[in-house]
Design a protein around this motif. Structure first.
Motif, PDB file in Angstrom:
ATOM      1  N   TYR A 133      -1.515  -4.237  -4.058  1.00 32.83           N
ATOM      2  CA  TYR A 133      -2.194  -3.802  -5.273  1.00 32.83           C
ATOM      3  C   TYR A 133      -1.393  -4.230  -6.493  1.00 32.83           C
ATOM      4  O   TYR A 133      -0.165  -4.248  -6.468  1.00 32.83           O
ATOM      5  CB  TYR A 133      -2.344  -2.276  -5.281  1.00 32.83           C
ATOM      6  CG  TYR A 133      -3.261  -1.761  -4.202  1.00 32.83           C
ATOM      7  CD1 TYR A 133      -4.603  -1.531  -4.459  1.00 32.83           C
ATOM      8  CD2 TYR A 133      -2.789  -1.511  -2.910  1.00 32.83           C
ATOM      9  CE1 TYR A 133      -5.449  -1.056  -3.471  1.00 32.83           C
ATOM     10  CE2 TYR A 133      -3.628  -1.050  -1.916  1.00 32.83           C
ATOM     11  CZ  TYR A 133      -4.960  -0.819  -2.204  1.00 32.83           C
ATOM     12  OH  TYR A 133      -5.795  -0.359  -1.229  1.00 32.83           O
ATOM     13  N   SER A 145       0.556   3.912  -2.840  1.00 31.72           N
ATOM     14  CA  SER A 145       0.176   5.264  -2.440  1.00 31.72           C
ATOM     15  C   SER A 145       1.098   6.295  -3.090  1.00 31.72           C
ATOM     16  O   SER A 145       0.637   7.298  -3.638  1.00 31.72           O
ATOM     17  CB  SER A 145       0.221   5.387  -0.917  1.00 31.72           C
ATOM     18  OG  SER A 145       0.092   6.725  -0.518  1.00 31.72           O
ATOM     19  N   PRO A 151      -7.946  -3.824  -3.003  1.00 31.39           N
ATOM     20  CA  PRO A 151      -6.619  -4.360  -3.279  1.00 31.39           C
ATOM     21  C   PRO A 151      -6.721  -5.760  -3.876  1.00 31.39           C
ATOM     22  O   PRO A 151      -7.710  -6.460  -3.684  1.00 31.39           O
ATOM     23  CB  PRO A 151      -5.943  -4.387  -1.911  1.00 31.39           C
ATOM     24  CG  PRO A 151      -7.024  -4.250  -0.918  1.00 31.39           C
ATOM     25  CD  PRO A 151      -8.196  -3.631  -1.590  1.00 31.39           C
ATOM     26  N   ALA A 170      -2.356   6.532   1.882  1.00 28.85           N
ATOM     27  CA  ALA A 170      -2.679   5.169   2.310  1.00 28.85           C
ATOM     28  C   ALA A 170      -4.029   5.144   3.035  1.00 28.85           C
ATOM     29  O   ALA A 170      -4.817   4.207   2.861  1.00 28.85           O
ATOM     30  CB  ALA A 170      -1.567   4.618   3.201  1.00 28.85           C
ATOM     31  N   ILE A 191       0.816  -1.215   0.000  1.00 21.69           N
ATOM     32  CA  ILE A 191       0.000   0.000   0.000  1.00 21.69           C
ATOM     33  C   ILE A 191       0.850   1.265   0.000  1.00 21.69           C
ATOM     34  O   ILE A 191       0.509   2.246  -0.652  1.00 21.69           O
ATOM     35  CB  ILE A 191      -1.015  -0.010   1.169  1.00 21.69           C
ATOM     36  CG1 ILE A 191      -2.079   1.074   0.968  1.00 21.69           C
ATOM     37  CG2 ILE A 191      -0.301   0.123   2.508  1.00 21.69           C
ATOM     38  CD1 ILE A 191      -3.256   0.973   1.889  1.00 21.69           C
ATOM     39  N   LEU A 232      -6.662   5.219   0.442  1.00 18.10           N
ATOM     40  CA  LEU A 232      -6.740   3.911  -0.214  1.00 18.10           C
ATOM     41  C   LEU A 232      -7.494   2.912   0.662  1.00 18.10           C
ATOM     42  O   LEU A 232      -8.299   2.126   0.156  1.00 18.10           O
ATOM     43  CB  LEU A 232      -5.341   3.382  -0.539  1.00 18.10           C
ATOM     44  CG  LEU A 232      -4.621   4.094  -1.688  1.00 18.10           C
ATOM     45  CD1 LEU A 232      -3.170   3.652  -1.761  1.00 18.10           C
ATOM     46  CD2 LEU A 232      -5.340   3.854  -3.011  1.00 18.10           C
ATOM     47  N   ARG A 233      -7.242   2.947   1.966  1.00 17.45           N
ATOM     48  CA  ARG A 233      -7.980   2.055   2.880  1.00 17.45           C
ATOM     49  C   ARG A 233      -9.476   2.367   2.830  1.00 17.45           C
ATOM     50  O   ARG A 233     -10.318   1.468   2.821  1.00 17.45           O
ATOM     51  CB  ARG A 233      -7.441   2.199   4.297  1.00 17.45           C
ATOM     52  CG  ARG A 233      -6.088   1.578   4.493  1.00 17.45           C
ATOM     53  CD  ARG A 233      -5.617   1.690   5.964  1.00 17.45           C
ATOM     54  NE  ARG A 233      -4.219   1.377   6.059  1.00 17.45           N
ATOM     55  CZ  ARG A 233      -3.228   2.266   6.085  1.00 17.45           C
ATOM     56  NH1 ARG A 233      -3.509   3.556   6.062  1.00 17.45           N
ATOM     57  NH2 ARG A 233      -1.969   1.880   6.151  1.00 17.45           N
ATOM     58  N   HIS A 273     -10.950   1.048  -0.263  1.00 20.98           N
ATOM     59  CA  HIS A 273     -11.113  -0.403  -0.133  1.00 20.98           C
ATOM     60  C   HIS A 273     -12.386  -0.711   0.651  1.00 20.98           C
ATOM     61  O   HIS A 273     -13.218  -1.524   0.228  1.00 20.98           O
ATOM     62  CB  HIS A 273      -9.885  -1.010   0.555  1.00 20.98           C
ATOM     63  CG  HIS A 273     -10.030  -2.463   0.871  1.00 20.98           C
ATOM     64  ND1 HIS A 273      -9.334  -3.072   1.881  1.00 20.98           N
ATOM     65  CD2 HIS A 273     -10.804  -3.448   0.329  1.00 20.98           C
ATOM     66  CE1 HIS A 273      -9.660  -4.356   1.933  1.00 20.98           C
ATOM     67  NE2 HIS A 273     -10.552  -4.601   1.009  1.00 20.98           N
ATOM     68  N   TYR A 283      -2.350  -6.446   5.738  1.00 19.51           N
ATOM     69  CA  TYR A 283      -1.602  -5.680   4.741  1.00 19.51           C
ATOM     70  C   TYR A 283      -2.256  -5.842   3.378  1.00 19.51           C
ATOM     71  O   TYR A 283      -2.649  -6.936   2.982  1.00 19.51           O
ATOM     72  CB  TYR A 283      -0.146  -6.127   4.684  1.00 19.51           C
ATOM     73  CG  TYR A 283       0.688  -5.690   5.863  1.00 19.51           C
ATOM     74  CD1 TYR A 283       0.228  -4.751   6.784  1.00 19.51           C
ATOM     75  CD2 TYR A 283       1.945  -6.220   6.059  1.00 19.51           C
ATOM     76  CE1 TYR A 283       1.004  -4.360   7.864  1.00 19.51           C
ATOM     77  CE2 TYR A 283       2.736  -5.831   7.139  1.00 19.51           C
ATOM     78  CZ  TYR A 283       2.249  -4.900   8.034  1.00 19.51           C
ATOM     79  OH  TYR A 283       3.019  -4.510   9.100  1.00 19.51           O
ATOM     80  N   ARG A 284      -2.328  -4.734   2.658  1.00 23.38           N
ATOM     81  CA  ARG A 284      -2.959  -4.725   1.347  1.00 23.38           C
ATOM     82  C   ARG A 284      -1.879  -4.709   0.264  1.00 23.38           C
ATOM     83  O   ARG A 284      -0.866  -4.024   0.395  1.00 23.38           O
ATOM     84  CB  ARG A 284      -3.841  -3.489   1.205  1.00 23.38           C
ATOM     85  CG  ARG A 284      -5.044  -3.497   2.137  1.00 23.38           C
ATOM     86  CD  ARG A 284      -5.650  -2.087   2.222  1.00 23.38           C
ATOM     87  NE  ARG A 284      -6.908  -2.073   2.912  1.00 23.38           N
ATOM     88  CZ  ARG A 284      -7.033  -1.943   4.238  1.00 23.38           C
ATOM     89  NH1 ARG A 284      -5.982  -1.848   5.010  1.00 23.38           N
ATOM     90  NH2 ARG A 284      -8.224  -1.924   4.793  1.00 23.38           N
TER      91      ARG A 284
END
Length: 166
Positions: free
Chosen positions: A44, A11, A32, A18, A7, A21-22, A25, A41-42
């Motif tokens: 991508y 990012s 992800p 980040a 991530i 992005l979360r 998601h 943990y993600r």
């Protein structure tokens, strides 16, 4: 799985934080490729950089997430054009409203007394007779109702011999 980006790297590559992005998601906008079930943990895929760029660019235009989701789901220029046209119309309405607010502010800055209310005073008057007219009126017929009410009150006051203005 060499094409997975953690991530943090994703990012930096997308210029999307980040935390954002979360959030994307969690909302299902940009999921992800992999989420480690143990650590959370993600990861991508590099191929997701394009979708992230579309999201970033549309968010910069204040396009709502639901509409961005529709653009990504359709992957059709006609759908994108329709969504952007509708958003543009909303933004123009917002701009007109903002311009109206700014114009009013300019007037108030020129004469702040317009919004500086006078002190409210309370007075008590002795009881006195009053005439009233009651009825129901729609918004479109309210002016006609008032005209009729004033005429009826004036006639009633004249018959009663009242002095002064109606």
């Amino acid at each position: 799985m060499d094409d997975l980006l953690p991530i943090g790297a994703f990012s930096r590559a997308t210029l999307i934080s980040a935390n954002t992005l979360r959030s994307y998601h969690e909302s299902g906008l940009l999921e992800p490729a992999v989420v480690d079930p143990r650590t959370g943990y993600r990861g991508y895929r590099v191929t997701q950089l394009g979708d992230a760029a579309v999201i970033r660019d549309l968010r910069a235009l204040d396009v709502p997430l639901a509409e961005i989701r529709a653009v990504l789901a359709a992957r059709d220029p006609a759908v994108t054009r329709r969504i952007l046209t509708e958003h543009q119309a909303r933004m123009r309405e917002r701009q007109a409203r903002t311009e109206q607010i700014l114009s009013t502010m300019n007037s108030l800055l020129a004469d702040p007394a317009l919004v500086t209310r006078l002190a409210v005073t309370e007075r008590t008057f002795p009881a006195m007779p009053a005439f009233t007219v009651t009825g129901e009126a729609s918004e479109s017929s309210f002016a006609t109702f008032l005209d009729d009410a004033y005429q009826r009150l004036t006639v009633t006051l004249e018959r009663a011999g009242a002095e002064g203005n109606a």
